[in-house]
Design a protein around this motif. Structure first.
Motif, short mmCIF file in Angstrom:
data_model
loop_
_atom_site.label_atom_id
_atom_site.label_comp_id
_atom_site.label_asym_id
_atom_site.label_seq_id
_atom_site.Cartn_x
_atom_site.Cartn_y
_atom_site.Cartn_z
N ASN A 95 0.85 -1.28 -0.02
CA ASN A 95 -0.02 0.11 -0.03
C ASN A 95 0.79 1.38 -0.07
O ASN A 95 0.72 1.93 -0.67
CB ASN A 95 -0.86 0.03 1.22
CG ASN A 95 -1.57 1.11 1.22
OD1 ASN A 95 -2.52 1.55 0.51
ND2 ASN A 95 -1.36 2.21 2.41
N THR A 96 1.92 1.26 1.04
CA THR A 96 2.76 2.35 0.86
C THR A 96 3.44 2.63 -0.32
O THR A 96 3.74 3.65 -1.06
CB THR A 96 3.80 2.23 1.90
OG1 THR A 96 3.12 1.92 3.12
CG2 THR A 96 4.79 3.59 1.92
N ALA A 97 4.13 1.60 -0.99
CA ALA A 97 4.73 1.73 -2.42
C ALA A 97 3.56 2.30 -3.52
O ALA A 97 4.21 2.94 -4.45
CB ALA A 97 5.01 0.26 -2.82
N ALA A 98 2.51 2.01 -3.52
CA ALA A 98 1.47 2.43 -4.42
C ALA A 98 1.30 4.13 -4.21
O ALA A 98 1.57 4.80 -5.24
CB ALA A 98 -0.14 1.81 -4.26
N HIS A 99 1.54 4.55 -3.27
CA HIS A 99 1.39 5.84 -2.92
C HIS A 99 2.96 6.63 -3.28
O HIS A 99 2.73 7.72 -3.69
CB HIS A 99 0.84 6.28 -1.50
CG HIS A 99 -0.57 5.90 -1.36
ND1 HIS A 99 -1.55 6.66 -1.80
CD2 HIS A 99 -1.14 4.76 -0.65
CE1 HIS A 99 -2.57 5.96 -1.29
NE2 HIS A 99 -2.24 4.86 -0.76
N VAL A 100 3.94 5.95 -2.84
CA VAL A 100 5.29 6.45 -3.02
C VAL A 100 5.64 6.35 -4.52
O VAL A 100 5.99 7.56 -5.04
CB VAL A 100 6.17 5.72 -2.20
CG1 VAL A 100 7.60 6.01 -2.66
CG2 VAL A 100 6.00 6.03 -0.70
N GLU A 101 5.17 5.37 -5.22
CA GLU A 101 5.28 5.33 -6.51
C GLU A 101 4.77 6.61 -7.28
O GLU A 101 5.56 7.23 -8.28
CB GLU A 101 4.76 4.05 -7.11
CG GLU A 101 5.27 3.88 -8.73
CD GLU A 101 4.26 2.74 -9.39
OE1 GLU A 101 4.49 2.55 -10.52
OE2 GLU A 101 3.71 1.87 -8.44
N ARG A 102 3.52 6.80 -7.01
CA ARG A 102 2.70 7.77 -7.73
C ARG A 102 3.36 9.10 -7.39
O ARG A 102 3.64 9.86 -8.30
CB ARG A 102 1.25 7.87 -7.11
CG ARG A 102 0.59 8.97 -7.57
CD ARG A 102 -0.99 8.96 -7.17
NE ARG A 102 -1.89 10.16 -7.91
CZ ARG A 102 -1.66 11.23 -7.43
NH1 ARG A 102 -0.95 11.85 -6.41
NH2 ARG A 102 -2.55 12.20 -7.98
N ALA A 103 3.96 9.51 -6.26
CA ALA A 103 4.74 10.78 -5.74
C ALA A 103 5.84 10.73 -6.76
O ALA A 103 6.20 12.02 -6.96
CB ALA A 103 4.86 10.63 -4.52
#
Length: 347
Positions: free
Chosen positions: A331-339
């Protein structure tokens, strides 16, 4: 509180003016390299500790005791960015380290605390993370996930376990602490000051980089009554009232501090709390994105940690101490990837 905010604004303005002045200098060859350079800095919530194969691998002479793992969010994001953009890959340098405090990012040497196959004389200290990562003018993106250990949140959880088992309140302990110990207000004020200094140092070390700060997930439930106080796979003996206090007055305030300071510096803040509500340590297996005091972990991770009386082996679990599992890192990866994608597209 008004004085604290005013002081923050004054210090942040001074740092901002210094950074603005440095931006007038020649920027070197940023963006001209054959790859985008991304440095991941942080603590155990970035390193992963038990969510996949260790990196470096067990037995590798380069192991440093920092407990980075292949299913932690930096590696998950790195795999997703393998084809972005075509012809110019993103190269990850991950120097996150379990147990890191804010000062370990920029100024102090850290002595790692990994319980996994430590050397006979203990782990040697490592350089500050900005030095280990080699931040410089060619660094394009820096992600930072740190702050919890500087309270320290883990130590507070263990204190709340102890107080809960004794029928007393850790909220009372940290609101009106014994002589010589910081109150929660003092802890948060100190963390704020340390975070300002750290962000300033990162900007100075990587003047052309986009800086992305990463908050902490919802490790504690919105409804504390859902927690079974008899279960170490949840939050154990911590009282429901103390869980509410830890959530609202500690964890949320820490995230608010990180978000506010990122804004002052013109950096991007990644909120992983909102998306993880309902996936806390008191949820059933398959729903929880964070393990409880004891939980499921890779086989190499111990059931008992040095210096503690906790023995999760008694219930056939590992000592996970309220850390994200692989689903939480995903879940964290999905948001960090987008950023990161947005940051690179802005370059």
């Amino acid at each position: 509180m008004r004085h604290r905010v005013s002081r923050l604004r004054t210090r942040a303005l001074a740092v901002g003016l210094a950074l603005a002045a440095s931006s007038l200098l020649p920027s070197g060859s940023a963006g001209a390299a054959s790859s985008y350079e991304w440095a991941a800095l942080g603590d155990s919530y970035t390193a992963g500790v038990f969510v996949g194969n260790p990196q470096p691998a067990l037995g590798d002479a380069s192991r440093d005791g920092c407990d980075r793992t292949e299913n932690a969010y930096p590696d998950v994001v790195d795999r997703e960015l393998a084809d972005f953009p075509p012809g110019k890959p993103v190269r990850l340098t991950n120097v996150s380290c379990g147990g890191a405090v804010i000062s370990d990012i920029a100024t102090t040497r850290q002595t790692p605390i990994s319980p996994v196959q430590p050397p006979a004389n203990g782990w040697p200290s490592v350089d500050p993370q900005i030095k280990r990562a080699g931040l410089g003018e060619s660094t394009d993106v820096v992600t930072i996930g740190v702050g919890g250990n500087s309270l320290p949140f883990g130590g507070m959880l263990l204190k709340c376990l102890e107080q809960g088992a004794a029928g007393t309140s850790c909220r009372d302990h940290y609101t009106n602490p014994p002589a010589g110990e910081e109150s929660i207000g003092e802890k948060l004020a100190r963390v704020q000051d340390e975070y300002i200094e750290m962000l300033a140092a990162v900007h100075q070390a990587a003047p052309n980089a986009k800086i992305i700060t990463v908050g902490y997930p919802a490790v504690l439930p919105d409804d504390s009554s859902a927690c079974n106080r008899q279960s170490l796979t949840e939050l154990g003996s911590i009282s429901h009232a103390d869980i509410d206090w830890l959530r609202d007055d500690v964890l949320k305030q820490l995230n608010n501090t990180i978000k506010r300071l990122a804004s002052f510096f013109g950096d991007r803040y990644v909120d992983v709390y909102s998306s993880s509500v309902g996936h806390d340590a008191c949820q059933p297996v398959g729903t929880k994105w964070v393990e409880g005091i004891c939980g499921d972990a890779a086989d190499y991770w111990p059931a008992k940690l040095p210096g503690t009386v906790l023995n999760c082996g008694l219930i056939n679990k590992r000592a996970t101490l309220v850390h994200p599992n692989a689903a939480g890192h995903a879940n964290t990866a999905a948001h960090v990837e987008r950023a990161i994608r947005i940051a690179l597209l802005e370059r």
